[in-house]
Design a protein around this motif. Sequence first.
Motif, PDB file in Angstrom:
ATOM      1  N   CYS A  13       0.666  -1.305   0.082  1.00  0.00           N
ATOM      2  CA  CYS A  13      -0.077   0.104  -0.125  1.00  0.00           C
ATOM      3  C   CYS A  13       1.006   1.144   0.139  1.00  0.00           C
ATOM      4  CB  CYS A  13      -0.812  -0.081   1.258  1.00  0.00           C
ATOM      5  SG  CYS A  13      -2.144  -1.075   0.917  1.00  0.00           S
ATOM      6  N   ALA A  14       2.100   1.300   0.904  1.00  0.00           N
ATOM      7  CA  ALA A  14       2.734   2.495   0.668  1.00  0.00           C
ATOM      8  C   ALA A  14       3.346   2.732  -0.633  1.00  0.00           C
ATOM      9  CB  ALA A  14       3.966   2.246   1.860  1.00  0.00           C
ATOM     10  N   ILE A  15       3.829   1.600  -1.334  1.00  0.00           N
ATOM     11  CA  ILE A  15       4.365   1.846  -2.661  1.00  0.00           C
ATOM     12  C   ILE A  15       3.357   2.303  -3.495  1.00  0.00           C
ATOM     13  CG2 ILE A  15       5.258   0.865  -4.550  1.00  0.00           C
ATOM     14  CD1 ILE A  15       6.935  -1.173  -2.556  1.00  0.00           C
ATOM     15  N   LEU A  17       0.367   3.536  -3.062  1.00  0.00           N
ATOM     16  CA  LEU A  17      -0.527   4.902  -2.869  1.00  0.00           C
ATOM     17  C   LEU A  17       0.382   6.078  -3.064  1.00  0.00           C
ATOM     18  CD1 LEU A  17      -2.607   4.194   0.482  1.00  0.00           C
ATOM     19  CD2 LEU A  17      -3.314   4.175  -2.085  1.00  0.00           C
ATOM     20  N   SER A  18       1.859   6.070  -2.957  1.00  0.00           N
ATOM     21  CA  SER A  18       2.782   6.992  -3.244  1.00  0.00           C
ATOM     22  C   SER A  18       2.975   7.575  -4.582  1.00  0.00           C
ATOM     23  CB  SER A  18       4.354   6.647  -2.522  1.00  0.00           C
ATOM     24  OG  SER A  18       4.873   5.501  -3.456  1.00  0.00           O
ATOM     25  N   ILE A  19       2.542   6.503  -5.454  1.00  0.00           N
ATOM     26  CA  ILE A  19       2.599   6.748  -6.950  1.00  0.00           C
ATOM     27  C   ILE A  19       1.475   7.809  -7.582  1.00  0.00           C
ATOM     28  CG2 ILE A  19       2.658   5.662  -9.360  1.00  0.00           C
ATOM     29  CD1 ILE A  19       3.577   3.234  -8.081  1.00  0.00           C
ATOM     30  N   ASN A  20       1.622   8.672  -8.262  1.00  0.00           N
ATOM     31  CA  ASN A  20       0.759   9.623  -8.655  1.00  0.00           C
ATOM     32  C   ASN A  20       0.160   9.146 -10.003  1.00  0.00           C
ATOM     33  OD1 ASN A  20      -0.759  11.783  -9.608  1.00  0.00           O
ATOM     34  ND2 ASN A  20       0.800  13.377  -9.559  1.00  0.00           N
ATOM     35  N   TRP A  21      -0.813   8.262 -10.064  1.00  0.00           N
ATOM     36  CA  TRP A  21      -1.392   7.509 -11.185  1.00  0.00           C
ATOM     37  C   TRP A  21      -1.571   8.540 -12.424  1.00  0.00           C
ATOM     38  CZ3 TRP A  21       0.257   2.587 -11.335  1.00  0.00           C
ATOM     39  CH2 TRP A  21       0.596   1.929 -10.148  1.00  0.00           C
ATOM     40  N   ASN A  38      -8.022   5.021  -4.312  1.00  0.00           N
ATOM     41  CA  ASN A  38      -7.045   4.555  -3.131  1.00  0.00           C
ATOM     42  C   ASN A  38      -7.681   3.344  -2.339  1.00  0.00           C
ATOM     43  OD1 ASN A  38      -5.015   6.240  -4.116  1.00  0.00           O
ATOM     44  ND2 ASN A  38      -5.522   8.063  -2.877  1.00  0.00           N
TER      45      ASN A  38
END
Length: 255
Positions: A13-15, A17-21, A38
Amino acid sequence: MAAAVVVLSAVTCAIMLSINWNGAEDSTAAPKIDDLMNIAIVLSTVIFWIVMVALAYALHAFKVKPGDESDGEPIHGNTRLEIAWTLVPTVIVLFLGGYSWKVLDDIEQPADRQLTVDVFSQQYAWSFGYPGKEYAYSQGVLHVPVNRQIVFKMHAQDVIHSFWVPQWRIKKDNVPGITTTAIVTPTKTGTYQLICTELCGFGHASMRAKVVVEPEAKWEKWVAGLKEKVPTPFMVSVKQDTETNPEPLERVEAE
Ligand SMILES: [Cu+2]
């Protein structure tokens, strides 16, 4: 096993959710859709790791002993487990369905001073009609005012296309014979790309248009300066479109 699921889910999840899709959030819909996405990411990540950890455990724990040629024991099943794996996904799907419904409803809430823009899609170009301005017409470039709710009425001329400005998030298919509608309130000025996101033929990848979001006064000036009017075949296509959109009929007759 539970600890493994928690740790793996937290890291994934940390990875994820950190991406700006989808890039910047430049419409009122964007933050709402991103929140929804999310939540879906978190739910799917947890389920993914429950399945994977259970699978890894089963592969290891129930591995056949060397030399064991016997059949597996006939097992009836596990009623409690079966009820659980039916109920839990049902609740998740219903929750996501209900939540999506609410998000879409919020986004499509009619605002004051809606502006309708006709979108014409064909292999492989976009063009636009601006009602209320004597059907002013622009090809390959769409101008819209910022902070105003725009109702895009889509009219496909040949095959299915799909309207998508990533920073607005909203995506809508253009279907021949039907008027589909996308409601967008852009919140930032700037230049964007409208992308066809439904494979529509050989030139699909190049089917794009420039989108300019600008202050309303500037937009009005731009529309007033347009020389072309919506061509008759396009007005006819508006007329031939669905019976659920009676408004353009008068516009065809007025022409
Ligand atoms: Cu296309």
